[in-house]
Every structure is written in C-alpha cells, then in structure tokens.
Write a protein that holds these residues in place. Structure first.
Motif, PDB file in Angstrom:
ATOM      1  N   GLN A 151      22.561   1.859  84.572  1.00 38.87           N
ATOM      2  CA  GLN A 151      22.557   2.681  85.899  1.00 38.87           C
ATOM      3  C   GLN A 151      22.549   2.037  87.090  1.00 38.87           C
ATOM      4  OE1 GLN A 151      19.405   5.541  84.924  1.00 38.87           O
ATOM      5  NE2 GLN A 151      20.865   6.990  84.231  1.00 38.87           N
ATOM      6  N   TYR A 183      27.979   9.966  85.560  1.00 42.91           N
ATOM      7  CA  TYR A 183      26.868  10.470  85.079  1.00 42.91           C
ATOM      8  C   TYR A 183      26.985  11.567  84.349  1.00 42.91           C
ATOM      9  CZ  TYR A 183      23.913   7.086  87.377  1.00 42.91           C
ATOM     10  OH  TYR A 183      22.937   5.924  87.744  1.00 42.91           O
ATOM     11  N   ASP A 227      25.704   2.090  89.852  1.00 43.95           N
ATOM     12  CA  ASP A 227      25.054   2.416  91.110  1.00 43.95           C
ATOM     13  C   ASP A 227      25.792   1.522  92.224  1.00 43.95           C
ATOM     14  OD1 ASP A 227      24.037   4.749  90.002  1.00 43.95           O
ATOM     15  OD2 ASP A 227      21.875   3.992  90.406  1.00 43.95           O
ATOM     16  N   TYR A 248      30.125   8.885  91.013  1.00 43.60           N
ATOM     17  CA  TYR A 248      28.488   9.128  90.593  1.00 43.60           C
ATOM     18  C   TYR A 248      28.839  10.449  89.755  1.00 43.60           C
ATOM     19  CZ  TYR A 248      26.407   5.948  93.680  1.00 43.60           C
ATOM     20  OH  TYR A 248      25.906   4.910  94.570  1.00 43.60           O
ATOM     21  N   VAL A 274      29.627   1.505  92.209  1.00 51.06           N
ATOM     22  CA  VAL A 274      30.306   2.767  92.662  1.00 51.06           C
ATOM     23  C   VAL A 274      29.921   2.643  94.357  1.00 51.06           C
ATOM     24  CG1 VAL A 274      30.101   5.243  92.868  1.00 51.06           C
ATOM     25  CG2 VAL A 274      30.258   4.324  90.701  1.00 51.06           C
ATOM     26  N   LYS A 277      31.539   9.922  95.701  1.00 49.96           N
ATOM     27  CA  LYS A 277      31.034  10.917  95.140  1.00 49.96           C
ATOM     28  C   LYS A 277      31.597  11.313  93.810  1.00 49.96           C
ATOM     29  CE  LYS A 277      30.944  14.488  98.254  1.00 49.96           C
ATOM     30  NZ  LYS A 277      31.443  15.579  98.972  1.00 49.96           N
TER      31      LYS A 277
END
Length: 154
Positions: free
Chosen positions: A8, A32, A12, A28, A15, A25
């Motif tokens: 993750q 996820y 993160d 994520y 992204v 936006k």
C-alpha cells in the motif's frame, strides 16, 4: 510492517505522484476497491486472501506509473514483479502468482487459474460498481452477470 501495508505504501507513493487530481482520486478508489474485492472473492473461493489483495493493489500499477494504459496488464506484471522483489518480503512463488494474475487480468474473455480469476472478476465488478445502473462494458458483461449470481444479487 505487514506485507499488504508495505505494498500500500508503494502504491500510495506512485498514485500520489500523478499530476491530475482525477487520476489520483480514481487511482486510489480503483486500486483499493479492486484489492478489497479481491480479498472478498478470495475468501469466498478459498484462495490466498493476502496475495489476492496485493494483486488487486498492483494490477494497474504500470498505468499509474507511466500514464500509459497500452498493454498495461503485461507491462504491469513486470512493474509489480519489480516492486515485490524490491520489498524483499515475498517468495519467488508468491511473486510469480501475483505477476501472472496481473499479466492475465485484461483477458476477461478467457478463463485462467482460480487465483487469476479472482483478480479478473474483482476488476470487472469494480468497473461495474462505479456506475451500477449502467450496463457493464461488453467485454465484462458475462463476468458481472456470473458474479451477481455467485453473490446472490438479482
């Protein structure tokens, strides 16, 4: 740090480096959501939940690293392999499983291993759930229909 958390953190960072807010936006939300759906389907189908969730997180990573969706499944398998090897938390067999699922995830009209199918189905379902009142994309319609039946959704 647990392995999912380590992946993750990598996702993160990738992204967040995108320049357009909509890409960040959607990145994520999509990565996820697919990861969570992979975990759910893996539980239901008795597949490896942790590795499925990680495959979901990484399945479109090439597109977010480069901004290029062309051949993103095949390129993404190599990108995911590199990330997982650099983390040094996974066996080669685990990396192979995750990379293979990512490599095959765009081939929605073909049936692969049960583990690979978890990622394909999670990706198709997430695409559909973004706009659930609109018919699924033609190449994902059969999968979404089977998934709705599997999940007991009319």
């Amino acid at each position: 740090m647990e392995r999912i958390g380590a992946v993750q953190a990598c996702v993160d960072k990738i992204v967040a480096a995108r320049t357009k807010e909509i890409d960040i936006k959607f990145g994520y939300v999509h990565l996820y959501s697919v990861s969570q759906t992979c975990a759910l389907l893996a539980m239901k189908r008795q597949q490896n939940v942790e590795l499925a969730a990680i495959a979901g997180l990484l399945h479109d990573i090439y597109a977010y690293q480069t901004g290029n969706r062309k051949d993103h499944a095949h390129q993404g398998a190599a990108a995911a392999r590199k990330i997982l090897q650099e983390l040094n938390l996974f066996s080669e067999e685990e990396i192979d499983m995750i990379s293979h699922a990512i490599y095959r995830h765009s081939d929605k009209d073909e049936v692969d291993s049960p583990f690979d199918e978890v990622l394909k189905d999670a990706d198709a379902l997430q695409h559909f759930l973004i706009m659930p009142l609109v018919a699924p994309a033609p190449h994902e319609a059969a999968r979404v229909s089977k998934l709705k039946e599997e999940l007991g959704i009319q």
